[in-house]
Design a protein around this motif. Sequence first.
Motif, mmCIF file in Angstrom:
data_model
loop_
_atom_site.group_PDB
_atom_site.id
_atom_site.type_symbol
_atom_site.label_atom_id
_atom_site.label_comp_id
_atom_site.label_asym_id
_atom_site.label_seq_id
_atom_site.Cartn_x
_atom_site.Cartn_y
_atom_site.Cartn_z
ATOM 1 N N PRO A 2 -0.249 2.411 -0.886
ATOM 2 C CA PRO A 2 -1.113 2.693 -2.033
ATOM 3 C C PRO A 2 -1.739 1.351 -2.232
ATOM 4 C CG PRO A 2 0.811 3.335 -3.001
ATOM 5 C CD PRO A 2 1.222 2.995 -1.638
ATOM 6 N N VAL A 3 -3.045 1.244 -2.585
ATOM 7 C CA VAL A 3 -3.578 0.139 -3.281
ATOM 8 C C VAL A 3 -2.488 -0.266 -4.399
ATOM 9 C CG1 VAL A 3 -5.439 -0.518 -4.812
ATOM 10 C CG2 VAL A 3 -5.764 0.827 -2.639
ATOM 11 N N GLY A 4 -2.428 -1.522 -4.513
ATOM 12 C CA GLY A 4 -1.378 -2.133 -5.530
ATOM 13 C C GLY A 4 -0.057 -2.287 -5.170
ATOM 14 N N TYR A 8 0.360 -3.754 0.749
ATOM 15 C CA TYR A 8 -1.020 -3.416 1.026
ATOM 16 C C TYR A 8 -1.901 -4.506 0.345
ATOM 17 C CZ TYR A 8 -5.686 -1.690 0.247
ATOM 18 O OH TYR A 8 -6.916 -1.466 0.229
ATOM 19 N N GLU A 9 -1.513 -5.104 -0.702
ATOM 20 C CA GLU A 9 -2.406 -6.264 -1.201
ATOM 21 C C GLU A 9 -2.445 -7.429 -0.393
ATOM 22 O OE1 GLU A 9 -4.561 -6.084 -3.517
ATOM 23 O OE2 GLU A 9 -3.854 -3.875 -3.931
ATOM 24 N N ASN A 12 -4.483 -6.608 2.922
ATOM 25 C CA ASN A 12 -6.077 -6.587 2.476
ATOM 26 C C ASN A 12 -6.394 -7.853 2.243
ATOM 27 O OD1 ASN A 12 -8.579 -4.916 1.935
ATOM 28 N ND2 ASN A 12 -8.224 -5.646 -0.171
ATOM 29 N N ASN A 26 -8.280 -0.155 4.438
ATOM 30 C CA ASN A 26 -8.314 1.212 3.882
ATOM 31 C C ASN A 26 -7.234 1.833 3.464
ATOM 32 O OD1 ASN A 26 -11.181 1.292 3.948
ATOM 33 N ND2 ASN A 26 -11.053 1.719 6.169
ATOM 34 N N GLU A 27 -6.120 1.659 4.313
ATOM 35 C CA GLU A 27 -4.867 1.959 3.969
ATOM 36 C C GLU A 27 -3.826 1.206 4.757
ATOM 37 O OE1 GLU A 27 -4.066 6.092 4.420
ATOM 38 O OE2 GLU A 27 -6.108 6.527 5.167
#
Length: 81
Positions: A2-4, A8-9, A12, A26-27
């Motif tokens: 998930p975001v966070g 992922y961070e 991204n 996006n994921e």
Amino acid sequence: LPVGHPVYEWLNDWLLEINGPGYPANEAVLVTVHRVLPILSPAYTWGGATEKALASSWTARYLQGMGLPVDGLPAPAKQKG
């Protein structure tokens, strides 16, 4: 992921830095690799690329994206054809 989530961070941020704001993550999926086998790539099949040329090109791109120097990398080999 998930975001966070730290992975992922990181992904991204890296994508935005390398490709610009038009390509956010996006994921994200974290994968554990147990075995690696050769694959056929369209870059070889239709693009006439060599492994050496692709490796050099992508290594430089990743290093630049991470803010690392690419000095000393061998020049990309010319493509077949």
